[in-house]
Scaffold this active site. Structure first.
Site, PDB file in Angstrom:
ATOM      1  N   GLU A 275       0.452  -0.857   0.051  1.00 53.33           N
ATOM      2  CA  GLU A 275      -0.202  -0.232   0.133  1.00 53.33           C
ATOM      3  C   GLU A 275       1.087   1.399   0.055  1.00 53.33           C
ATOM      4  O   GLU A 275       0.691   2.112  -1.174  1.00 53.33           O
ATOM      5  CB  GLU A 275      -0.883  -0.066   0.986  1.00 53.33           C
ATOM      6  CG  GLU A 275      -1.813   1.078   1.128  1.00 53.33           C
ATOM      7  CD  GLU A 275      -2.385   1.585   2.615  1.00 53.33           C
ATOM      8  OE1 GLU A 275      -3.948   2.007   2.375  1.00 53.33           O
ATOM      9  OE2 GLU A 275      -2.196   1.120   3.785  1.00 53.33           O
TER      10      GLU A 275
ATOM     11  N   TRP B 287      -8.800  -1.682  -0.458  1.00 56.08           N
ATOM     12  CA  TRP B 287      -9.001  -0.073  -0.639  1.00 56.08           C
ATOM     13  C   TRP B 287     -10.858  -0.357  -1.229  1.00 56.08           C
ATOM     14  O   TRP B 287     -11.325   0.433  -2.022  1.00 56.08           O
ATOM     15  CB  TRP B 287      -8.299   0.356  -1.686  1.00 56.08           C
ATOM     16  CG  TRP B 287      -7.374   1.724  -0.521  1.00 56.08           C
ATOM     17  CD1 TRP B 287      -5.931   0.686   0.042  1.00 56.08           C
ATOM     18  CD2 TRP B 287      -7.790   2.253  -0.141  1.00 56.08           C
ATOM     19  NE1 TRP B 287      -5.742   2.436   1.153  1.00 56.08           N
ATOM     20  CE2 TRP B 287      -6.681   2.915   0.812  1.00 56.08           C
ATOM     21  CE3 TRP B 287      -8.913   3.756   0.057  1.00 56.08           C
ATOM     22  CZ2 TRP B 287      -6.355   4.176   1.216  1.00 56.08           C
ATOM     23  CZ3 TRP B 287      -8.719   4.951   0.545  1.00 56.08           C
ATOM     24  CH2 TRP B 287      -7.985   5.446   1.472  1.00 56.08           C
TER      25      TRP B 287
ATOM     26  N   TYR C 237      -4.540  10.226  -1.043  1.00 58.12           N
ATOM     27  CA  TYR C 237      -2.863  10.003  -0.474  1.00 58.12           C
ATOM     28  C   TYR C 237      -2.023  10.318  -1.450  1.00 58.12           C
ATOM     29  O   TYR C 237      -1.046  11.471  -1.334  1.00 58.12           O
ATOM     30  CB  TYR C 237      -2.130   8.448   0.367  1.00 58.12           C
ATOM     31  CG  TYR C 237      -3.388   8.774   1.750  1.00 58.12           C
ATOM     32  CD1 TYR C 237      -3.434   9.193   2.558  1.00 58.12           C
ATOM     33  CD2 TYR C 237      -4.123   7.388   1.499  1.00 58.12           C
ATOM     34  CE1 TYR C 237      -3.834   8.535   4.038  1.00 58.12           C
ATOM     35  CE2 TYR C 237      -5.527   7.632   3.170  1.00 58.12           C
ATOM     36  CZ  TYR C 237      -4.774   7.989   3.961  1.00 58.12           C
ATOM     37  OH  TYR C 237      -5.670   8.381   5.206  1.00 58.12           O
TER      38      TYR C 237
ATOM     39  N   CYS D  91      -6.326   9.538   6.779  1.00 54.14           N
ATOM     40  CA  CYS D  91      -6.587   9.745   8.406  1.00 54.14           C
ATOM     41  C   CYS D  91      -5.483   9.926   8.524  1.00 54.14           C
ATOM     42  O   CYS D  91      -4.730  10.348   9.783  1.00 54.14           O
ATOM     43  CB  CYS D  91      -6.675   8.372   8.822  1.00 54.14           C
ATOM     44  SG  CYS D  91      -8.243   8.088   8.496  1.00 54.14           S
TER      45      CYS D  91
ATOM     46  N   ARG E 132      -5.154  11.474  12.474  1.00 53.36           N
ATOM     47  CA  ARG E 132      -6.380  12.598  12.759  1.00 53.36           C
ATOM     48  C   ARG E 132      -7.549  11.961  13.124  1.00 53.36           C
ATOM     49  O   ARG E 132      -8.304  11.924  14.408  1.00 53.36           O
ATOM     50  CB  ARG E 132      -6.724  13.054  11.929  1.00 53.36           C
ATOM     51  CG  ARG E 132      -6.791  12.622  10.913  1.00 53.36           C
ATOM     52  CD  ARG E 132      -8.466  13.120   9.628  1.00 53.36           C
ATOM     53  NE  ARG E 132      -8.925  12.657   8.881  1.00 53.36           N
ATOM     54  CZ  ARG E 132      -9.596  11.833   9.060  1.00 53.36           C
ATOM     55  NH1 ARG E 132     -10.748  12.129  10.260  1.00 53.36           N
ATOM     56  NH2 ARG E 132     -10.262  11.426   8.032  1.00 53.36           N
TER      57      ARG E 132
ATOM     58  N   ASP F  51      -8.610   4.239  13.154  1.00 50.80           N
ATOM     59  CA  ASP F  51      -9.232   2.858  13.505  1.00 50.80           C
ATOM     60  C   ASP F  51      -7.880   1.798  14.182  1.00 50.80           C
ATOM     61  O   ASP F  51      -7.463   1.566  13.787  1.00 50.80           O
ATOM     62  CB  ASP F  51      -9.733   1.882  12.299  1.00 50.80           C
ATOM     63  CG  ASP F  51     -10.380   0.835  12.701  1.00 50.80           C
ATOM     64  OD1 ASP F  51      -9.748   0.655  13.323  1.00 50.80           O
ATOM     65  OD2 ASP F  51     -10.803   0.555  11.588  1.00 50.80           O
TER      66      ASP F  51
END
Length: 298
Positions: free
Chosen positions: A63, A85, A127, A179, A200, A203
């Site tokens: 990733e 994803w 990203y 995130c 931020r 999970d």
């Protein structure tokens, strides 16, 4: 010395015991704490790959390598057997078409049909787009990663060595706003590269273990490209949460004893940041507890 993985397990316990129970964006609900910090020392080759459950480290690094391409479509990920994803474009496809297609069939169509992949496999300017092709107000694209490496090499004492993905102008176009959104770097006087990752939204069961692996892999690559040695990874969380359908899994993981962390290294020195492959990463001594299954909240 206390095993570094207990930082993660202690944080999980804090979220379970003290977390504010809230309804979140997904509708699943969470227990949430605000503000946390964990530190991992990479200088001896140790990798923060959790051992209290199996973390699929190759998937996490694949990733990260995909982020570095600047890509925003899931087709290359699926070709590399990375399916983390798929949930977001699948949810969009089902919502817009009304077709209750299975995830397996959806992914197969993405793999086999380029036109379908172009239409339905796109995640928006997530990203990689922001890291490598941030669009300025003047229409000029900015490659934050290339700029960072240049600074690491030429001005290692700088306090401006960072990149981030929170492009306010393009947030509404993203399948999921970033995130893990800010990566800041620091070079010590003896040539160690430290990283502070600010996440931020966390999970804690599913996302954070992957993010630490990806950040560590990136730190190794950047250090190698800049002629430095890996130092410390400092992870900072904002909204740190456990989804309400992850609580039993969290308790199961907390009951397990950490095992020795593995060693991670690079097997070759590619000519630039764009030339790394998953085969360039070696992880040795990884002997985790069994995996723990949990659903992703979309």
């Amino acid at each position: 010395m206390r095993h570094p993985e207990y930082q993660y397990l202690d944080l999980m316990e804090q979220v379970l015991e003290k977390g504010d129970k809230r309804v979140d964006r997904t509708g699943v609900g969470t227990r949430s704490l605000f503000g946390a910090m964990l530190r991992f020392d990479l200088s001896d080759g140790t990798a923060p790959i959790l051992t209290t459950k199996r973390v699929y480290w190759k998937t996490a690094i694949k990733e990260m390598l995909w982020f570095l391409t600047g890509g925003t479509n899931i087709q290359p990920l699926l070709r590399d057997n990375v399916r983390i994803w798929s949930d977001w474009p699948l949810a969009t496809y089902r919502s817009e078409t009304g077709e209750e297609i299975s995830q397996e069939d959806f992914e197969q169509r993405i793999l086999e049909d380029d036109a379908f992949a172009t239409r339905w496999g796109e995640l928006g300017p997530v990203y990689g787009k922001q890291w490598r092709r941030w669009m300025g107000a003047d229409g000029q694209e900015h490659d934050q990663i290339t700029g960072l490496i240049k600074s690491l090499r030429e001005t290692p004492a700088s306090r401006r060595m960072l990149f981030h993905g929170w492009n306010v102008a393009e947030l509404s176009e993203m399948a999921l706003p970033p995130c893990h959104m800010v990566y800041q770097y620091h070079v010590t006087s003896d040539g160690r590269l430290n990283c502070l990752l600010f996440q931020r939204s966390v999970d804690l069961l599913l996302g954070m273990p992957f993010n630490c692996v990806g950040a560590s892999a990136l730190q190794l690559m950047l250090a190698q490209q800049a002629g430095l040695r890996p130092g410390e990874l400092v992870w900072v969380g904002g909204d740190v949460h456990l989804y309400l359908n992850h609580l039993d899994q969290a308790r199961e993981q907390m009951a397990r004893e950490p095992r020795p962390l593995p060693q991670i290294s690079l097997t070759r020195h590619p000519e630039n940041i764009d030339s790394y492959k998953i085969s360039d990463f070696s992880v040795e001594g990884y002997d985790p507890h069994p995996p723990i299954a949990a659903e992703v909240a979309v």
